[in-house]
Design a protein around this motif. Structure first.
Motif, PDB file in Angstrom:
ATOM      1  N   LEU A  75     -59.362  13.894 -50.564  1.00  0.00           N
ATOM      2  CA  LEU A  75     -59.612  12.647 -50.108  1.00  0.00           C
ATOM      3  C   LEU A  75     -59.794  11.641 -51.496  1.00  0.00           C
ATOM      4  N   GLN A  76     -60.465  12.144 -52.564  1.00  0.00           N
ATOM      5  CA  GLN A  76     -60.740  11.389 -53.690  1.00  0.00           C
ATOM      6  C   GLN A  76     -59.306  11.504 -54.471  1.00  0.00           C
ATOM      7  N   GLU A  77     -58.751  12.695 -54.237  1.00  0.00           N
ATOM      8  CA  GLU A  77     -57.528  12.731 -55.207  1.00  0.00           C
ATOM      9  C   GLU A  77     -56.557  11.689 -54.580  1.00  0.00           C
ATOM     10  N   VAL A  78     -56.418  11.563 -53.439  1.00  0.00           N
ATOM     11  CA  VAL A  78     -55.602  10.865 -52.666  1.00  0.00           C
ATOM     12  C   VAL A  78     -55.697   9.343 -52.800  1.00  0.00           C
ATOM     13  N   ARG A  79     -57.076   8.840 -53.084  1.00  0.00           N
ATOM     14  CA  ARG A  79     -57.736   7.645 -53.302  1.00  0.00           C
ATOM     15  C   ARG A  79     -57.134   7.299 -54.854  1.00  0.00           C
TER      16      ARG A  79
ATOM     17  N   THR B 200     -54.906  13.621 -39.854  1.00  0.00           N
ATOM     18  CA  THR B 200     -55.620  12.546 -40.353  1.00  0.00           C
ATOM     19  C   THR B 200     -55.015  11.310 -40.523  1.00  0.00           C
ATOM     20  N   SER B 201     -55.608  10.268 -40.261  1.00  0.00           N
ATOM     21  CA  SER B 201     -54.981   8.866 -40.600  1.00  0.00           C
ATOM     22  C   SER B 201     -55.431   8.372 -41.759  1.00  0.00           C
ATOM     23  N   LEU B 202     -54.514   7.906 -42.818  1.00  0.00           N
ATOM     24  CA  LEU B 202     -55.239   7.234 -43.927  1.00  0.00           C
ATOM     25  C   LEU B 202     -54.629   5.877 -43.704  1.00  0.00           C
ATOM     26  N   PHE B 203     -55.596   4.833 -43.947  1.00  0.00           N
ATOM     27  CA  PHE B 203     -55.281   3.331 -43.871  1.00  0.00           C
ATOM     28  C   PHE B 203     -55.285   2.980 -45.261  1.00  0.00           C
ATOM     29  N   ILE B 204     -54.063   2.286 -45.614  1.00  0.00           N
ATOM     30  CA  ILE B 204     -53.799   1.921 -47.041  1.00  0.00           C
ATOM     31  C   ILE B 204     -53.610   0.526 -47.128  1.00  0.00           C
TER      32      ILE B 204
ATOM     33  N   GLU C  91     -54.793   0.940 -51.931  1.00  0.00           N
ATOM     34  CA  GLU C  91     -56.422   1.275 -52.003  1.00  0.00           C
ATOM     35  C   GLU C  91     -56.513   1.805 -50.629  1.00  0.00           C
ATOM     36  N   LEU C  92     -57.413   3.021 -50.478  1.00  0.00           N
ATOM     37  CA  LEU C  92     -57.648   3.742 -49.312  1.00  0.00           C
ATOM     38  C   LEU C  92     -58.698   2.897 -48.511  1.00  0.00           C
ATOM     39  N   ILE C  93     -58.536   2.526 -47.395  1.00  0.00           N
ATOM     40  CA  ILE C  93     -59.549   1.912 -46.757  1.00  0.00           C
ATOM     41  C   ILE C  93     -60.465   2.762 -45.870  1.00  0.00           C
ATOM     42  N   ASP C  94     -61.831   2.893 -46.129  1.00  0.00           N
ATOM     43  CA  ASP C  94     -62.885   3.504 -45.139  1.00  0.00           C
ATOM     44  C   ASP C  94     -63.537   2.569 -44.190  1.00  0.00           C
ATOM     45  N   ASP C  95     -63.824   1.724 -44.500  1.00  0.00           N
ATOM     46  CA  ASP C  95     -64.820   0.694 -43.661  1.00  0.00           C
ATOM     47  C   ASP C  95     -63.831   0.318 -42.262  1.00  0.00           C
TER      48      ASP C  95
END
Length: 194
Positions: free
Chosen positions: A50-54, A4-8, A63-67
């Motif tokens: 994901l919410q914990e990571v956020r 899973t890629s997390l954009f931060i 900030e975790l980016i979703d858009d």
């Protein structure tokens, strides 16, 4: 194995990378790779995780980016910051930024430019100038290079061009800036913000 890629957002330096990596590992995530603006972890993250990571990231100023569009903007910013602040030689700054971004993101530069302007209320070109001036400030504070060397390293055609742009952005000449005792530099994640 699935990743899973997390954009931060606001992950702009090596210290940021270290903090994010440590926090993700504390949260029992297997970090496969981490670069400016992105962490890749093993497995799928359910919504609760994901919410914990956020929340963990937010506690550390990230900030975790979703858009999807915001992810593209953050990639543009990350590429610019890496190029200007984290590469070892000045040769890369003599590169054509529009070609560099289009090639790195595999997207049309006109689309990237329009998207960036619509979301950030500034142009990519102005963002690049602000990042370059911030790097010039850093080099001036270190006082290891002459102004000519700084101009060359940062890809300016002349000392005069650098001086004019520096004064337009900061209100100071480079030599006056060097004389000021208080630090007028900004954190990289605040460059470009009004």
């Amino acid at each position: 194995m699935e990743t899973t890629s997390l954009f931060i957002k606001n992950m702009v330096c090596n210290r940021c990378i270290r903090v994010v990596k440590e926090e993700l590992e504390k949260n029992r995530l297997d970090v496969r790779s981490i670069t400016l603006g992105e962490a890749v972890v093993t497995g799928h993250l359910p919504a609760e995780k994901l919410q914990e990571v956020r929340e963990i990231l937010a506690d550390n100023g990230f900030e975790l980016i979703d858009d999807k569009k915001v992810k593209i903007i953050e990639k543009i910013k990350t590429l610019i910051v890496e190029l200007i602040h984290h590469k070892n030689t000045g040769q890369h700054l003599h590169t054509n930024y529009s070609d560099y971004l289009a090639e790195a993101l595999h997207m049309d530069y006109h689309y990237l430019s329009t998207l960036f302007s619509s979301v950030e209320n500034t142009t990519i070109e102005k963002y690049i100038i602000l990042q370059k001036i911030e790097r010039v400030k850093e080099l001036l504070v270190y006082n290891e290079l002459t102004l000519s060397e700084v101009a060359y390293q940062m890809g300016y055609s002349s000392v005069q061009h650098l001086s004019n742009q520096f004064k337009k952005v900061t209100g100071y000449t480079p030599s006056h800036f060097k004389q000021i005792k208080e630090n007028k530099r900004k954190p990289l994640d605040e460059v470009g913000l009004n």
